[in-house]
Design an enzyme around this catalytic site. Structure first.
Site, short mmCIF file in Angstrom:
data_model
loop_
_atom_site.label_atom_id
_atom_site.label_comp_id
_atom_site.label_asym_id
_atom_site.label_seq_id
_atom_site.Cartn_x
_atom_site.Cartn_y
_atom_site.Cartn_z
N HIS A 166 0.66 -1.14 0.20
CA HIS A 166 0.50 -0.10 0.30
C HIS A 166 1.23 1.53 -0.26
CE1 HIS A 166 -3.91 -2.33 0.61
NE2 HIS A 166 -4.59 -1.09 0.48
N LYS A 197 -10.76 -7.54 7.35
CA LYS A 197 -11.28 -7.69 8.59
C LYS A 197 -10.94 -7.15 9.75
CE LYS A 197 -7.44 -10.92 11.04
NZ LYS A 197 -7.40 -10.56 12.13
#
Lengths: 186, 283
Positions: A39, A104
């Site tokens: 990222h 999650k």
């Protein structure tokens, strides 16, 4: 009432705007993997105005670092990692055309706001169900940053990959809704 | 003095790692099954069913239960009347760990803390293992092993209270830690609570508490009562499986308590996800 949808990538805003927190979605098509290190590299490229290793428009990013594949298999176990570590990067990804994330655990307000503003969806996959989820991946190819090992960016083909809508485009949060429903206050 | 071959230790460690990577222990499987049967939230019940299917697939197809195959954590009780022939015990444990992780296609998850460079090609594949040694009576080596994932470790906390905080202060602290964690550590959880000792003793005790069989009763009746009380309080939080809401947030609370300094009340909370991969072997 929770609904079940089948969606194929790339997603459109028409797809994402019909989804509500708690809906179950079976995903098909291509999704891309990225964790913390990837990222950072992707957002650096966006900020420098450089080309990304894949087309962000309508894309779904899966926060996962799979186990190595056994010989003859596309991938090993591949369940989601905890998403908050990507909170500082996700709004930039959504702003630049990505429409979905799979992970999650809870996201911060900036990510929820970005989902609303850019019609993005945060999907939850079942943490710790890596064997089951790995079997829903039919092909995997490292397309960037191989030096990151399990954290490299992979292009995955998925078939009926099961996810639940956590944060929708209306600002709803399944974690807050679900917990409020079952919390017992003395 | 019993002599144990270095290579026998390597093999035993390798086998336990391969086993735990792919087979959920009976106590964890049963606890998830019970939670599934008892859960009132339809979403949580569905996800608990997925976890049982996942465990079945992993076992049948020898696939890792979870992609986070953990750091390898060992508590090793070495009998004073045995010795290792052909090398050091620590090296044998590390060698077995590396072989097990490689052979079973488990993930190499150790890295350098700042550059984040993976250590698989430098220090070793998923090395170093985390090893806590103790010396005990006898001529055997007792090994307790767990594959400890990062998501649940990240929400674990420790502090040192003044003695006046007492049991009520500890219970409130555990509640706060689990409440703040929400769905991040992959509930339903086992919660290890280390009490007393010093700062690091409480931490190690909270880790060791997670190795106990889920559902077993604490030998100390006072701690057994406290475990039951904390479990009820934590399940009132409503977090549920994967944080999606439900009545089954915690499978078990395990406490290890130690004598401590007259000035202190250390407490540590170590959190274990539902994929409680642990085993006990004797060499």
């Amino acid at each position: 009432m929770s609904k079940t949808y089948n969606l194929t990538t790339p997603l459109t805003k028409e797809d994402t705007q019909k989804l509500k927190a708690g809906d179950i979605v079976l995903l098909n098509g291509t999704i891309y993997t990225a964790r913390d290190a990837a990222h950072k590299k992707l957002v650096d490229l966006i900020e420098a105005g450089e080309e990304l290793p894949f087309d962000l428009i309508g894309s779904i990013i899966y926060f996962v670092g799979p186990t190595p594949p056994k010989p003859g298999e596309p991938i090993g176990s591949a369940g989601p990692t905890t998403s908050y570590r990507m909170d500082s990067y996700s709004p930039t990804m959504l702003k630049n055309g990505s429409l979905g994330m799979i992970g999650k655990g809870k996201r911060n307000q900036a990510v929820k706001d970005a989902c609303k503003e850019y019609s993005g969806i945060y999907f939850g996959a079942t943490g710790g169900a890596g064997a089951l989820l790995g079997k829903k991946i039919t092909s995997a190819e490292v397309i960037a940053y191989p030096e990151l090992g399990p954290e490299a960016v992979r292009k995955l083909t998925v078939k009926d990959f099961p996810v639940t809508v956590i944060n929708d485009t209306f600002g709803n949060d399944l974690y807050q809704i679900g917990r409020a429903k079952y919390e017992v206050k003395d | 003095m019993r002599e144990i071959q270095y290579q026998d230790v390597v093999t035993a460690i390798k086998n336990v790692i391969i086993h735990c990577g792919t087979i959920l222990p009976d106590d964890a499987y049963k606890a998830i099954k019970d939670a599934h049967d008892n859960e009132k939230s339809p979403v949580a019940k569905e996800v608990l069913a997925q976890l049982l299917i996942n465990a079945d697939i992993a076992k049948d197809e020898k696939r890792p239960l979870c992609q986070d195959t953990g750091l390898a954590v060992f508590f090793v009780n070495v009998g004073a009347d045995c010795r290792i022939i052909g090398g050091l015990l620590r090296d044998a444990i590390n060698e077995g760990t590396e072989q097990g992780y490689k052979d079973a296609y488990l993930r190499a998850s150790t890295c350098e803390p700042f550059s984040r460079a993976n250590l698989k090609d430098t220090v070793g594949y998923n090395l170093p293992a985390i090893i806590h040694f103790d010396i005990v009576a006898g001529d055997k080596i007792e090994v307790e092993y767990a594959a400890k994932g990062g998501g649940s470790e990240n929400v674990s906390r420790a502090t040192v209270f003044p003695p006046a905080a007492g049991k009520a202060g500890i219970i409130e602290y555990v509640k706060q830690v689990i409440s703040d964690a929400g769905g991040n550590p992959c509930p339903p959880l086992t919660v290890g609570v280390g009490i007393g000792g010093t700062f690091e003793k409480a931490g190690i005790s909270s880790k060791h508490a997670l190795f106990r069989t889920i559902g077993s009763v604490n030998k100390d009746p006072e701690m057994a009562e406290m475990e039951a009380e904390i479990k009820v309080e934590l399940n009132k939080l409503g977090i549920g499986t994967m944080g999606m809401g439900g009545i089954e947030t915690v499978l078990a609370v395990h406490i290890e308590s130690n004598p401590c300094h007259i000035a202190s009340l250390p407490v540590s909370v170590n959190v274990q996800c539902h994929s409680s991969r642990h085993a006990h072997i004797t060499i």
